[in-house]
Design an enzyme around this catalytic site. Structure first.
Site, PDB file in Angstrom:
ATOM      1  CG  ASP A  33      -5.634  41.295   3.578  1.00  0.00           C
ATOM      2  OD1 ASP A  33      -6.637  40.761   3.091  1.00  0.00           O
ATOM      3  OD2 ASP A  33      -4.661  40.651   4.012  1.00  0.00           O
TER       4      ASP A  33
ATOM      5  N   GLY B 242      -8.653  46.943   1.937  1.00  0.00           N
ATOM      6  CA  GLY B 242      -9.966  47.505   2.283  1.00  0.00           C
ATOM      7  C   GLY B 242     -10.888  47.502   1.073  1.00  0.00           C
ATOM      8  CE  LYS B 243      -8.743  43.190  -2.496  1.00  0.00           C
ATOM      9  NZ  LYS B 243      -7.698  43.199  -1.481  1.00  0.00           N
TER      10      LYS B 243
ATOM     11  CB  ALA C 168     -10.676  37.006  -1.570  1.00  0.00           C
ATOM     12  N   GLY C 169     -10.498  37.525   1.588  1.00  0.00           N
ATOM     13  CA  GLY C 169     -11.333  37.782   2.751  1.00  0.00           C
ATOM     14  C   GLY C 169     -11.676  39.256   2.714  1.00  0.00           C
ATOM     15  CG  HIS C 170     -12.914  40.974  -0.375  1.00  0.00           C
ATOM     16  ND1 HIS C 170     -13.246  41.058  -1.695  1.00  0.00           N
ATOM     17  CD2 HIS C 170     -11.585  40.699  -0.334  1.00  0.00           C
ATOM     18  CE1 HIS C 170     -12.155  40.826  -2.431  1.00  0.00           C
ATOM     19  NE2 HIS C 170     -11.144  40.600  -1.624  1.00  0.00           N
TER      20      HIS C 170
ATOM     21  CB  THR D 276      -5.191  31.286   1.928  1.00  0.00           C
ATOM     22  OG1 THR D 276      -5.519  30.778   0.626  1.00  0.00           O
ATOM     23  CG2 THR D 276      -4.800  32.752   1.816  1.00  0.00           C
TER      24      THR D 276
ATOM     25  CD  GLN E  91      -6.418  36.945  -4.260  1.00  0.00           C
ATOM     26  OE1 GLN E  91      -6.716  36.868  -5.432  1.00  0.00           O
ATOM     27  NE2 GLN E  91      -7.191  36.463  -3.309  1.00  0.00           N
TER      28      GLN E  91
ATOM     29  CB  THR F  47      -2.462  34.611  -5.435  1.00  0.00           C
ATOM     30  OG1 THR F  47      -3.453  33.580  -5.416  1.00  0.00           O
ATOM     31  CG2 THR F  47      -2.886  35.706  -6.423  1.00  0.00           C
TER      32      THR F  47
ATOM     33  N   GLY G 142      -6.673  34.290   9.768  1.00  0.00           N
ATOM     34  CA  GLY G 142      -6.433  34.781  11.128  1.00  0.00           C
ATOM     35  C   GLY G 142      -4.957  35.027  11.438  1.00  0.00           C
TER      36      GLY G 142
ATOM     37  CG  ASP H 108      -8.785  54.762  11.197  1.00  0.00           C
ATOM     38  OD1 ASP H 108      -8.742  54.537   9.969  1.00  0.00           O
ATOM     39  OD2 ASP H 108      -9.077  53.887  12.036  1.00  0.00           O
TER      40      ASP H 108
ATOM     41  CB  SER I   7     -11.378  54.711   4.274  1.00  0.00           C
ATOM     42  OG  SER I   7     -11.960  53.882   5.249  1.00  0.00           O
TER      43      SER I   7
HETATM   44  P1  GDP Z   1      -9.842  43.476   1.671  1.00  0.00           P
HETATM   45  O1  GDP Z   1      -9.365  42.074   1.572  1.00  0.00           O
HETATM   46  O2  GDP Z   1      -9.086  44.394   0.764  1.00  0.00           O
HETATM   47  O3  GDP Z   1     -11.330  43.603   1.475  1.00  0.00           O
HETATM   48  O4  GDP Z   1      -9.526  43.968   3.148  1.00  0.00           O
HETATM   49  P2  GDP Z   1      -9.799  43.120   4.499  1.00  0.00           P
HETATM   50  O5  GDP Z   1     -11.255  43.092   4.768  1.00  0.00           O
HETATM   51  O6  GDP Z   1      -9.083  41.835   4.455  1.00  0.00           O
HETATM   52  O7  GDP Z   1      -9.023  44.012   5.550  1.00  0.00           O
HETATM   53  C1  GDP Z   1      -9.349  45.350   5.775  1.00  0.00           C
HETATM   54  C2  GDP Z   1      -9.729  45.515   7.237  1.00  0.00           C
HETATM   55  O8  GDP Z   1      -9.673  46.880   7.580  1.00  0.00           O
HETATM   56  C3  GDP Z   1     -11.129  45.065   7.559  1.00  0.00           C
HETATM   57  O9  GDP Z   1     -11.151  44.559   8.864  1.00  0.00           O
HETATM   58  C4  GDP Z   1     -11.947  46.348   7.472  1.00  0.00           C
HETATM   59  O10 GDP Z   1     -13.119  46.325   8.298  1.00  0.00           O
HETATM   60  C5  GDP Z   1     -10.956  47.340   8.017  1.00  0.00           C
HETATM   61  N1  GDP Z   1     -11.066  48.711   7.472  1.00  0.00           N
HETATM   62  C6  GDP Z   1     -11.411  49.106   6.235  1.00  0.00           C
HETATM   63  N2  GDP Z   1     -11.275  50.444   6.119  1.00  0.00           N
HETATM   64  C7  GDP Z   1     -10.836  50.902   7.307  1.00  0.00           C
HETATM   65  C8  GDP Z   1     -10.461  52.194   7.803  1.00  0.00           C
HETATM   66  O11 GDP Z   1     -10.480  53.207   7.110  1.00  0.00           O
HETATM   67  N3  GDP Z   1     -10.024  52.245   9.100  1.00  0.00           N
HETATM   68  C9  GDP Z   1      -9.954  51.148   9.894  1.00  0.00           C
HETATM   69  N4  GDP Z   1      -9.505  51.294  11.133  1.00  0.00           N
HETATM   70  N5  GDP Z   1     -10.292  49.915   9.458  1.00  0.00           N
HETATM   71  C10 GDP Z   1     -10.710  49.797   8.184  1.00  0.00           C
HETATM   72  P1  IMO Z   2      -7.761  39.703  -0.243  1.00  0.00           P
HETATM   73  O1  IMO Z   2      -8.658  39.623  -1.463  1.00  0.00           O
HETATM   74  C1  IMO Z   2      -3.797  39.020   1.428  1.00  0.00           C
HETATM   75  C2  IMO Z   2      -1.520  35.620  -0.167  1.00  0.00           C
HETATM   76  C3  IMO Z   2      -1.245  34.472   0.770  1.00  0.00           C
HETATM   77  C4  IMO Z   2       0.094  34.003   0.224  1.00  0.00           C
HETATM   78  C5  IMO Z   2      -0.081  34.179  -1.272  1.00  0.00           C
HETATM   79  C6  IMO Z   2      -0.488  32.908  -2.013  1.00  0.00           C
HETATM   80  O2  IMO Z   2      -8.467  39.518   1.032  1.00  0.00           O
HETATM   81  O3  IMO Z   2      -6.919  40.928  -0.319  1.00  0.00           O
HETATM   82  P2  IMO Z   2      -2.794  31.585  -2.174  1.00  0.00           P
HETATM   83  O4  IMO Z   2      -3.638  30.969  -1.114  1.00  0.00           O
HETATM   84  O5  IMO Z   2      -3.500  32.630  -2.975  1.00  0.00           O
HETATM   85  O6  IMO Z   2      -2.111  30.569  -3.046  1.00  0.00           O
HETATM   86  O7  IMO Z   2      -1.602  32.318  -1.356  1.00  0.00           O
HETATM   87  O8  IMO Z   2      -1.074  35.171  -1.437  1.00  0.00           O
HETATM   88  N1  IMO Z   2      -2.947  35.994  -0.308  1.00  0.00           N
HETATM   89  C7  IMO Z   2      -3.496  37.083   0.242  1.00  0.00           C
HETATM   90  N2  IMO Z   2      -2.964  38.016   1.069  1.00  0.00           N
HETATM   91  N3  IMO Z   2      -5.061  39.147   1.005  1.00  0.00           N
HETATM   92  C8  IMO Z   2      -5.601  38.244   0.157  1.00  0.00           C
HETATM   93  O9  IMO Z   2      -6.821  38.397  -0.400  1.00  0.00           O
HETATM   94  C9  IMO Z   2      -4.821  37.124  -0.234  1.00  0.00           C
HETATM   95  N4  IMO Z   2      -5.043  36.040  -1.007  1.00  0.00           N
HETATM   96  C10 IMO Z   2      -3.886  35.370  -1.063  1.00  0.00           C
HETATM   97  O10 IMO Z   2      -1.149  34.911   2.096  1.00  0.00           O
HETATM   98  O11 IMO Z   2       1.115  34.869   0.639  1.00  0.00           O
HETATM   99 MG    MG Z   3      -8.652  40.556   2.787  1.00  0.00          MG
END
Ligand code: GDP
Ligand code: IMO
Ligand code: MG
Length: 430
Positions: free
Chosen positions: A13, A15-16, A39-41, A129, A224, A239, A302, A333, A413
């Site tokens: 998470d 910000g990939k 993953a949740g991007h 997850t 991840q 994971t 969530g 920020d 960012s």
């Molecule tokens: P990922 O799994 O690495 O793609 O990251 P996630 O999408 O799970 O979580 C990153 C969250 O931070 C998302 O809600 C993005 O919209 C938000 N985000 C990304 N870059 C920034 C930033 O520079 N500032 C803020 N406030 N939010 C950001």
């Molecule tokens: P993105 O790509 C954050 C965590 C789970 C748990 C562990 C194992 O959005 O960064 P799994 O379901 O993979 O067997 O869970 O890994 N986890 C993540 N945490 N971001 C993710 O993906 C994750 N994918 C798995 O919360 O601790």
């Molecule tokens: Mg994510």
């Protein structure tokens, strides 16, 4: 043209999704190489927020092809929903832009069920997850897995599901005392996805090699983060795949020499979702403020994310393990709100000081962070026009992180949107 891997350096998470979306403008092909719908991007374009679980985050750029590599475990239900959502939103209008590796493994309903049953039973939960990731990778390793290519052949698929159900149902019924799966139900559910998948399935190895021969640029999308890597992360709280940049070659089907540049992605602080050690975690009001300002709730489940200060100890190691050339420093920020900002520079257990993370999980869970304190900037930076425009204390913070982790910050960012990004070093234009 260079090929770049973008990889998370913390616990996911970072910000990939945002960085991949931005860099996709310069890439011809974006490839997911591991993980699955865990993953949740997130990508924010104007007022629209799109969360992708399986689809590579390059899909919003019309001229970019997206590949789901052989290293991914693919849940057809999630992919189906994602494709429908994208099309309804006016994206992905050309089906020719997606290629799914015939060799990626399918997530089956029993994988998700076993993931949940196992978590419920465990005293020391991992906090997965629930997407069936662990059980699917186990089947791949034990050679019981079902690949996309097997799925396309109705007879082969049926046989493989039947064989799998014998053992899975035994475990589900006899060990977990839960309801078994019926072969007919599983087959019927999955038959509905065959036509959808068929359209996209192909030979990723051939496609990527041809693309490189034509001088195209590839962007490998990590999911991840380094500390969730099954070998190098905080095992067993990880994971079930290798998440490091090195896994990009295998999970996409290219040689390691094809990778020219590794773009690390990390937050200006640290978060973790799920269980496991987290030395700089802030349990009190500061952690809540971070969660609140950063909107730190899981994009897949969530769940509230655990929050804490930047940890230069784990970051230094991440940089080395991934071969990172430069960092994208995300969510700077979020620190606007803090009067004082701490950075963990070492760990301590009793009198012993650690410059690197201790190898054992027990030590990592008891070590105390040694902090360096810096003054915050206490003003909103979301509207800064350039990196030069950032407040002096924000610049000092960035400079100090660079010294501590040993590589430059190439991207900054300051908000979720594309335009809140300063690219000082573009990995595709060196
Ligand atoms: P990922 O799994 O690495 O793609 O990251 P996630 O999408 O799970 O979580 C990153 C969250 O931070 C998302 O809600 C993005 O919209 C938000 N985000 C990304 N870059 C920034 C930033 O520079 N500032 C803020 N406030 N939010 C950001
Ligand atoms: P993105 O790509 C954050 C965590 C789970 C748990 C562990 C194992 O959005 O960064 P799994 O379901 O993979 O067997 O869970 O890994 N986890 C993540 N945490 N971001 C993710 O993906 C994750 N994918 C798995 O919360 O601790
Ligand atoms: Mg994510």
């Amino acid at each position: 043209m260079p090929n770049v891997v973008a990889v998370g350096l913390q616990w996911g998470d970072e910000g990939k999704g945002k960085i991949i979306d931005i860099l996709s403008e310069f890439a011809d092909v974006v490839v997911r190489y591991q993980g699955g719908a865990n993953a949740g991007h997130t990508i924010v374009v104007g007022d629209e927020k799109i969360v992708l679980h399986l689809m590579p985050s390059g899909i919003l750029h019309e001229n970019t092809c997206c590949v789901i590599g052989n290293g991914v475990v693919l849940d057809p239900a999630t992919l189906d929903a994602e494709i429908r959502g994208l099309k309804a939103g006016g994206h992905m209008l050309d089906d020719g832009r997606l290629l799914i590796s015939a060799r990626s493994h399918l997530i089956m309903p029993y994988h998700k069920k076993l993931d949940g049953l196992r978590e419920n039973e465990k005293k020391q939960k991992i906090g997965t997850t629930g997407r069936g990731i662990g059980p699917a990778y186990e089947d791949r390793a034990s050679r019981m897995g079902i690949r996309v290519i097997d799925f396309l052949d109705k007879r082969v698929f049926r046989e493989k599901v039947r064989d799998n159900l014998k053992l899975k149902n035994f475990i589900i019924q006899r060990y977990y005392k839960d309801e078994p799966f019926r072969l007919r139900d599983v087959i019927n559910e999955y038959d509905a996805y065959r036509d959808l998948l068929k359209r996209y399935v192909g030979d990723n190895v051939q496609f990527l090699h041809k693309s490189m021969e034509e001088g195209k640029s590839l962007l490998f999308e990590g999911a991840q983060g380094a500390y969730l890597d099954v070998d190098h992360g905080t095992y067993p709280f990880v994971t079930s795949s290798n998440t490091l940049a090195g896994a990009a070659a295998c999970g996409a089907g290219v040689g390691p020499g094809a990778i020219d540049y590794v773009q690390g992605v990390c937050k200006a602080y640290t978060t973790r979702v799920g269980e496991g050690p987290f030395p700089t975690e802030l349990a009190g009001a500061e952690g809540e403020l971070m969660r609140d300002k950063g909107g730190e709730y899981g994009a897949t489940t969530g769940r509230p994310r655990r929050c804490g200060w930047f940890d230069a100890v784990i970051l230094r190691r991440s940089v080395i393990m991934n071969g990172v050339k430069a960092i994208a420093l995300m969510k700077l920020d979020v620190l606007d709100a803090f009067e004082r900002i701490d950075v963990c520079v070492r760990y301590r257990i009793g009198r012993k000081v650690y410059a690197d993370p201790p190898l054992g999980m027990k030590d990592l869970s008891v070590c105390e962070p040694v902090y360096e304190s810096m003054d915050g900037w206490r003003e909103p930076i979301g509207n800064a026009a350039s990196a030069e425009d950032l407040p002096v204390n924000a610049k000092r913070y960035i400079k100090r992180l660079e010294e501590l982790i040993g590589v430059p910050v190439g991207i900054i960012s300051t908000g979720p949107r594309r335009d809140s990004t300063f690219i000082l070093q573009n990995p595709f234009q060196r």
